[in-house]
Write an enzyme that holds these catalytic residues in place. Structure first.
Site, PDB file in Angstrom:
ATOM      1  N   HIS A 160     -31.387 -29.648  -3.084  1.00 13.87           N
ATOM      2  CA  HIS A 160     -30.843 -28.369  -2.610  1.00 13.87           C
ATOM      3  C   HIS A 160     -29.554 -28.582  -1.808  1.00 13.87           C
ATOM      4  O   HIS A 160     -29.394 -29.593  -1.133  1.00 13.87           O
ATOM      5  CB  HIS A 160     -31.892 -27.670  -1.730  1.00 13.87           C
ATOM      6  CG  HIS A 160     -31.510 -26.277  -1.373  1.00 13.87           C
ATOM      7  ND1 HIS A 160     -31.007 -25.934  -0.145  1.00 13.87           N
ATOM      8  CD2 HIS A 160     -31.527 -25.147  -2.107  1.00 13.87           C
ATOM      9  CE1 HIS A 160     -30.750 -24.635  -0.123  1.00 13.87           C
ATOM     10  NE2 HIS A 160     -31.057 -24.135  -1.306  1.00 13.87           N
TER      11      HIS A 160
ATOM     12  N   GLY B  99     -33.941 -20.598  22.646  1.00 16.58           N
ATOM     13  CA  GLY B  99     -34.906 -19.513  22.459  1.00 16.58           C
ATOM     14  C   GLY B  99     -35.664 -19.719  21.155  1.00 16.58           C
ATOM     15  O   GLY B  99     -35.081 -20.069  20.135  1.00 16.58           O
TER      16      GLY B  99
ATOM     17  N   TYR C  81     -32.369 -25.837  35.698  1.00 16.47           N
ATOM     18  CA  TYR C  81     -33.054 -24.534  35.675  1.00 16.47           C
ATOM     19  C   TYR C  81     -34.140 -24.453  34.610  1.00 16.47           C
ATOM     20  O   TYR C  81     -34.857 -23.465  34.552  1.00 16.47           O
ATOM     21  CB  TYR C  81     -32.039 -23.393  35.530  1.00 16.47           C
ATOM     22  CG  TYR C  81     -31.000 -23.606  34.451  1.00 16.47           C
ATOM     23  CD1 TYR C  81     -29.751 -24.123  34.785  1.00 16.47           C
ATOM     24  CD2 TYR C  81     -31.264 -23.304  33.131  1.00 16.47           C
ATOM     25  CE1 TYR C  81     -28.789 -24.335  33.810  1.00 16.47           C
ATOM     26  CE2 TYR C  81     -30.303 -23.520  32.155  1.00 16.47           C
ATOM     27  CZ  TYR C  81     -29.063 -24.029  32.493  1.00 16.47           C
ATOM     28  OH  TYR C  81     -28.126 -24.251  31.538  1.00 16.47           O
TER      29      TYR C  81
ATOM     30  N   PHE D 140     -36.829 -18.784  -5.602  1.00 18.14           N
ATOM     31  CA  PHE D 140     -38.244 -19.046  -5.410  1.00 18.14           C
ATOM     32  C   PHE D 140     -38.841 -17.744  -4.911  1.00 18.14           C
ATOM     33  O   PHE D 140     -38.626 -17.351  -3.764  1.00 18.14           O
ATOM     34  CB  PHE D 140     -38.500 -20.213  -4.459  1.00 18.14           C
ATOM     35  CG  PHE D 140     -38.259 -21.540  -5.107  1.00 18.14           C
ATOM     36  CD1 PHE D 140     -38.883 -21.861  -6.312  1.00 18.14           C
ATOM     37  CD2 PHE D 140     -37.398 -22.475  -4.551  1.00 18.14           C
ATOM     38  CE1 PHE D 140     -38.652 -23.072  -6.940  1.00 18.14           C
ATOM     39  CE2 PHE D 140     -37.164 -23.689  -5.167  1.00 18.14           C
ATOM     40  CZ  PHE D 140     -37.791 -23.990  -6.374  1.00 18.14           C
TER      41      PHE D 140
ATOM     42  N   SER E 272     -33.209 -25.347   5.809  1.00 16.39           N
ATOM     43  CA  SER E 272     -31.856 -25.873   6.056  1.00 16.39           C
ATOM     44  C   SER E 272     -31.762 -26.399   7.480  1.00 16.39           C
ATOM     45  O   SER E 272     -31.256 -27.504   7.718  1.00 16.39           O
ATOM     46  CB  SER E 272     -30.811 -24.766   5.854  1.00 16.39           C
ATOM     47  OG  SER E 272     -30.948 -24.171   4.596  1.00 16.39           O
TER      48      SER E 272
ATOM     49  N   THR F  62     -34.769 -27.333  -6.575  1.00 13.35           N
ATOM     50  CA  THR F  62     -34.444 -25.918  -6.639  1.00 13.35           C
ATOM     51  C   THR F  62     -34.277 -25.404  -8.069  1.00 13.35           C
ATOM     52  O   THR F  62     -34.713 -24.303  -8.387  1.00 13.35           O
ATOM     53  CB  THR F  62     -33.180 -25.653  -5.809  1.00 13.35           C
ATOM     54  OG1 THR F  62     -33.395 -26.238  -4.527  1.00 13.35           O
ATOM     55  CG2 THR F  62     -32.917 -24.183  -5.645  1.00 13.35           C
TER      56      THR F  62
HETATM   57  N1  PLP Z   1     -34.984 -26.906  -0.170  1.00 15.17           N
HETATM   58  C1  PLP Z   1     -35.259 -26.427  -1.380  1.00 15.17           C
HETATM   59  C2  PLP Z   1     -35.877 -27.324  -2.412  1.00 15.17           C
HETATM   60  C3  PLP Z   1     -34.967 -25.103  -1.685  1.00 15.17           C
HETATM   61  O1  PLP Z   1     -35.184 -24.633  -2.920  1.00 15.17           O
HETATM   62  C4  PLP Z   1     -34.419 -24.274  -0.686  1.00 15.17           C
HETATM   63  C5  PLP Z   1     -34.141 -22.855  -0.954  1.00 15.17           C
HETATM   64  O2  PLP Z   1     -34.476 -22.314  -1.953  1.00 15.17           O
HETATM   65  C6  PLP Z   1     -34.145 -24.829   0.561  1.00 15.17           C
HETATM   66  C7  PLP Z   1     -34.443 -26.151   0.795  1.00 15.17           C
HETATM   67  C8  PLP Z   1     -33.526 -24.021   1.663  1.00 15.17           C
HETATM   68  O3  PLP Z   1     -34.477 -23.166   2.184  1.00 15.17           O
HETATM   69  P1  PLP Z   1     -34.161 -22.248   3.457  1.00 15.17           P
HETATM   70  O4  PLP Z   1     -33.685 -20.947   2.900  1.00 15.17           O
HETATM   71  O5  PLP Z   1     -35.479 -22.141   4.170  1.00 15.17           O
HETATM   72  O6  PLP Z   1     -33.131 -22.928   4.248  1.00 15.17           O
END
Ligand code: PLP
Length: 495
Positions: free
Chosen positions: A202, A363, A345, A103, A164, A259
């Site tokens: 994906h 963080g 803390y 992409f 992810s 994807t």
């Molecule tokens: N979901 C889809 C449909 C994707 O095409 C992709 C990566 O191309 C992802 C999730 C994962 O993206 P990221 O790299 O932000 O984890």
């Protein structure tokens, strides 16, 4: 209490006397920033002159950098010269106008400037009190995105590094909601869980299941129709089969913009199935989500407002730099139930939302600033206009490619992405080989960079338009390169 007061120590005295400055002087920094900003502007002007994919051998860059850290500082001019000579020459240029693989994405100028300011203030947005404005800018930017894509005010969210991580975070919340008591008891001994997603989703969905300890076998890859969309009746069949065997459905993940082909799962009927069985619905709109800002694309998102969680990536198509992935959810409770943990803390007196409670990381970068600056400096009309232009360019290129007599579309054009394949009607394996060679030849040319995937067991080529730098002429160029390569490598010989 033991006495921890340190006695006089010669090494400490020496350290105090060490004259090495902790940082550059304001003058040195001004000069370095000036050079870096000149470099940046110049790079953006000439990025199209680089080969998209660098001519480097594995290990070449590492060798050029040397094995050992320098003991003494180098002047910035020399460091910048090495950056240019050894590092930039080894980059795959994602901002190249001919980058049409995966992409395709690009960094808009306001996001580049925002990254500088983020580093300058160097805050950590883990708690509201560790930087009130950082949390509030993030909440504002996320809410502006929600409004811009037409989701109801019942959604709120935060910014994570990647889709992810967002999908993994949502799965942890869904796992808790599935009544597993994983938080208290851990996984062993609990009920078997299942995750449902399409054959086209994906790999991050599958990876999330692995990371959440559900095991590879928990992932049900649901069948798709002829346009690569998840079949709702197949989802329902898989859920009922699992329930009959005592397996608990933890999450169903639909994708808007898969994807390979950017296909759109029918979210409305999928949501109805999920609702019927009380299954968490996550929508992965990492790539296509921002396109809901384009009024004529909005219909493709029908039903996503019924999701429990949604992920969309401004770092894919909207023009923020990596990393900026927005996770939206309708109810924060299961997220807190899965991971919120406040040691003494980190306790604070205020009642504000502490974003560290949602997700694993403590963080947190000030990512909200780059999304907020993008909205402020480009505006939603500008952002939508760019995506509309990309979609139009992809549609026109796909038409021309399919009309040329050598290539055929392997899936419908969707958003700004299409899959295609050189086809001669001959042996499919020979054709696969032909297409592989075409890809290698086009990419070796250095002017364009495309990627591939597999559909129905066949090797197919794939092109996605998503960079602010890409213009019609770059698509002309890749189409010409594709035709030339197909011709020269044709199984029947050139011509
Ligand atoms: N979901 C889809 C449909 C994707 O095409 C992709 C990566 O191309 C992802 C999730 C994962 O993206 P990221 O790299 O932000 O984890």
């Amino acid at each position: 209490m033991p006495d921890h007061t340190k006695r006089a120590d010669p090494a400490r005295e020496n350290a105090r006397a060490d004259p090495a400055p902790a940082d550059w002087s304001p003058e040195t920094m001004r000069a370095a920033l000036g050079r870096a900003s000149e470099w940046t502007i110049d790079y953006r002007r000439r990025v199209g002159e680089f080969p998209v994919f660098p001519a480097v051998e594995p290990g070449q860059v590492r060798r050029a950098l040397g094995d050992r850290p320098p003991r003494a500082p180098d002047p910035f001019e020399r460091v910048l010269a090495d950056f240019d000579e050894h590092i930039v020459s080894g980059l795959t240029h994602w901002n190249h106008p001919g980058f049409l693989a995966y992409f395709s994405s690009s960094t808009r100028a306001p996001s580049i400037v925002a990254e500088l300011l983020i580093a300058a203030v160097g805050v950590n947005a883990m708690l509201w009190r560790t930087s009130p404005a950082a949390t509030e800018v993030e909440r504002t930017a996320v809410d502006w995105l929600r409004q811009a894509v037409g989701l109801p005010a019942s959604f709120s969210g935060l910014i994570l590094d990647t889709a992810s991580t967002a999908t993994f975070t949502a799965l942890l919340a869904a796992r808790e909601l599935a009544g597993t008591r994983v938080r208290a008891d851990g996984l062993p001994g609990g009920p078997a869980l299942a995750v449902y997603t399409s054959e086209q989703s994906h790999s991050s969905v599958e990876k999330s299941a692995l990371a959440a300890g559900l095991g590879h076998r928990s992932v049900r890859r649901i069948a798709v129709d002829e346009a690569f969309r998840m079949r709702p009746e197949a989802l329902e069949a898989a859920i009922t089969e699992d329930l009959a065997r005592g397996v608990r459905p933890a999450m169903a993940c639909a994708t808007i913009g898969t994807t390979s082909t950017a296909s759109v799962d029918p979210v409305e009927p999928l949501a109805a199935v999920a609702r019927r069985y009380g299954v968490w619905l996550h929508v992965d709109a990492a790539y296509a989500g921002p396109a809901a800002m384009v009024p004529e694309q909005r219909g493709r998102f029908r039903g996503w407002e019924a999701a429990d969680s949604i992920v969309l990536n401004p770092h894919k198509w909207l023009g923020t730099s990596l990393d900026c992935s927005v996770l939206l959810y309708r109810d924060v409770t299961p997220f807190r139930a899965s991971l919120a943990l406040t040691p003494t803390y980190l306790e604070s007196e205020d009642d504000e939302t502490d974003l560290m409670d949602i997700g694993l990381a403590l963080g947190r970068r000030f990512r909200g600033l780059k999304l907020w600056m993008l909205f402020r400096c480009v505006g939603t009309d500008g952002l939508a206009g760019t995506m509309r232009r990309h979609i139009a360019m992809a549609e026109a290129a796909a038409d021309r490619l399919a009309g040329g007599g050598v290539f055929e579309l392997a899936a419908p054009v969707s958003f700004s992405t299409f899959c295609f394949r050189a086809a001669s009607g001959g042996d499919p394996a020979t054709e696969d080989h032909w297409n592989r060679e075409i890809l290698a030849r086009v990419n070796a040319g250095g002017r364009s960079f495309i990627s591939h995937t597999e559909l129905g067991g066949r090797y197919v080529l794939r092109l996605s338009v998503g960079s602010i730098h890409t213009e019609e002429r770059h698509l002309d160029e890749v189409l010409e390169a594709l035709h030339r390569a197909a011709d020269e490598l044709s199984p029947g010989g050139p011509g």
